[in-house]
Write an enzyme that holds these catalytic residues in place. Structure first.
Site, PDB file in Angstrom:
ATOM      1  N   ALA A 281     -57.717 -22.946 -88.302  1.00 55.57           N
ATOM      2  CA  ALA A 281     -57.789 -24.318 -88.805  1.00 55.57           C
ATOM      3  C   ALA A 281     -56.906 -24.540 -90.032  1.00 55.57           C
ATOM      4  CB  ALA A 281     -59.232 -24.687 -89.119  1.00 55.57           C
TER       5      ALA A 281
ATOM      6  N   ARG B 221     -54.249 -29.857 -77.265  1.00 58.54           N
ATOM      7  CA  ARG B 221     -55.581 -30.153 -77.820  1.00 58.54           C
ATOM      8  C   ARG B 221     -55.534 -31.417 -78.678  1.00 58.54           C
ATOM      9  NH1 ARG B 221     -58.147 -24.944 -80.201  1.00 58.54           N
ATOM     10  NH2 ARG B 221     -59.966 -26.309 -80.150  1.00 58.54           N
TER      11      ARG B 221
ATOM     12  N   GLU C 240     -46.310 -16.965 -86.448  1.00 58.81           N
ATOM     13  CA  GLU C 240     -47.581 -17.671 -86.313  1.00 58.81           C
ATOM     14  C   GLU C 240     -48.037 -17.591 -84.861  1.00 58.81           C
ATOM     15  OE1 GLU C 240     -48.691 -22.286 -86.291  1.00 58.81           O
ATOM     16  OE2 GLU C 240     -47.967 -21.588 -88.241  1.00 58.81           O
TER      17      GLU C 240
ATOM     18  N   HIS D 155     -51.256 -18.570 -82.024  1.00 63.58           N
ATOM     19  CA  HIS D 155     -52.482 -19.296 -81.686  1.00 63.58           C
ATOM     20  C   HIS D 155     -52.902 -18.902 -80.280  1.00 63.58           C
ATOM     21  CE1 HIS D 155     -52.333 -21.718 -85.258  1.00 63.58           C
ATOM     22  NE2 HIS D 155     -51.039 -21.841 -85.042  1.00 63.58           N
TER      23      HIS D 155
ATOM     24  N   TYR E 119     -61.112 -20.395 -75.610  1.00 60.50           N
ATOM     25  CA  TYR E 119     -60.623 -19.114 -76.101  1.00 60.50           C
ATOM     26  C   TYR E 119     -60.892 -17.939 -75.176  1.00 60.50           C
ATOM     27  CZ  TYR E 119     -60.170 -21.856 -80.324  1.00 60.50           C
ATOM     28  OH  TYR E 119     -59.816 -22.828 -81.229  1.00 60.50           O
TER      29      TYR E 119
ATOM     30  N   ASN F 243     -52.537 -15.811 -87.614  1.00 58.76           N
ATOM     31  CA  ASN F 243     -53.206 -16.922 -86.938  1.00 58.76           C
ATOM     32  C   ASN F 243     -54.028 -17.601 -88.024  1.00 58.76           C
ATOM     33  OD1 ASN F 243     -54.826 -18.713 -85.575  1.00 58.76           O
ATOM     34  ND2 ASN F 243     -55.319 -17.305 -83.906  1.00 58.76           N
TER      35      ASN F 243
ATOM     36  N   PRO G  82     -60.105 -18.588 -90.268  1.00 60.49           N
ATOM     37  CA  PRO G  82     -61.501 -18.940 -90.048  1.00 60.49           C
ATOM     38  C   PRO G  82     -61.884 -19.032 -88.577  1.00 60.49           C
ATOM     39  CG  PRO G  82     -60.288 -20.818 -90.933  1.00 60.49           C
ATOM     40  CD  PRO G  82     -59.377 -19.638 -91.000  1.00 60.49           C
ATOM     41  N   ASN G  83     -63.061 -18.532 -88.317  1.00 63.52           N
ATOM     42  CA  ASN G  83     -63.730 -18.577 -87.011  1.00 63.52           C
ATOM     43  C   ASN G  83     -63.138 -17.637 -85.966  1.00 63.52           C
ATOM     44  OD1 ASN G  83     -65.727 -20.556 -87.731  1.00 63.52           O
ATOM     45  ND2 ASN G  83     -64.029 -22.020 -87.790  1.00 63.52           N
TER      46      ASN G  83
ATOM     47  N   ARG H 221     -67.468 -18.299 -79.488  1.00 64.53           N
ATOM     48  CA  ARG H 221     -66.984 -19.646 -79.788  1.00 64.53           C
ATOM     49  C   ARG H 221     -66.173 -20.222 -78.629  1.00 64.53           C
ATOM     50  NH1 ARG H 221     -61.953 -21.052 -83.499  1.00 64.53           N
ATOM     51  NH2 ARG H 221     -62.184 -23.305 -83.525  1.00 64.53           N
TER      52      ARG H 221
END
Length: 143
Positions: A76, A106, A97, A99, A22, A73, A9-10, A17
């Site tokens: 969320a 964060r 994985e 990111h 990012y 990725n 998502p996103n 964003r």
């Protein structure tokens, strides 16, 4: 050899964003760079992005026997989805994985990953380079 790249998502909102986190890269930029590297490495690559957990689970399940490895990725869903973890585990293809941001620098809730435990590794905080490293590493693992 075929690698499936899944973005959650996103990720489709990259470039718009939170550029302070990012940067200005877009999902199209990531796919273009990975596509070029895949050609160089003589491997096939397929891209998939969804904002919906069930669609991601379906895509992973549908890849059984059709792909050699997965770069994911989960965005969320990293911190919430046992369903995606279970799908990755069931398919049993080597997965990495990725990111874009350093999730450990964060918010506290981003410090845990349900999916990392069923992946051969996790790359975090290196932007688009994390995807490129993941592709190189998967090709090496798969021989």
């Amino acid at each position: 050899m075929k690698i499936l790249v899944i973005n959650g998502p996103n990720i489709n909102m990259l470039g718009v964003r939170e550029p302070e986190i990012y940067g200005n890269i877009t999902l199209a930029d990531i796919e273009k760079e990975l596509g070029s590297l895949a050609k160089e490495l003589k491997t096939d690559i397929e891209f998939f992005q969804s904002n919906y957990e069930g669609e991601i689970v379906d895509k992973i399940q549908q890849s059984l026997g059709k792909i050699s490895g997965i770069i994911i990725n989960p965005a969320a869903y990293t911190h919430t989805s046992i369903a995606i973890r279970d799908a990755l585990s069931a398919v049993a293809a080597p997965s990495i994985e990725v990111h874009i941001s350093n999730v450990y620098a964060r918010e506290e809730f981003r410090h845990s990953s349900f999916t990392a435990g069923v992946c051969v590794g996790q790359i975090t905080g290196f932007g688009i380079d994390g995807y490129l490293f993941a592709l190189r590493k998967l090709v090496k693992i798969l021989g």
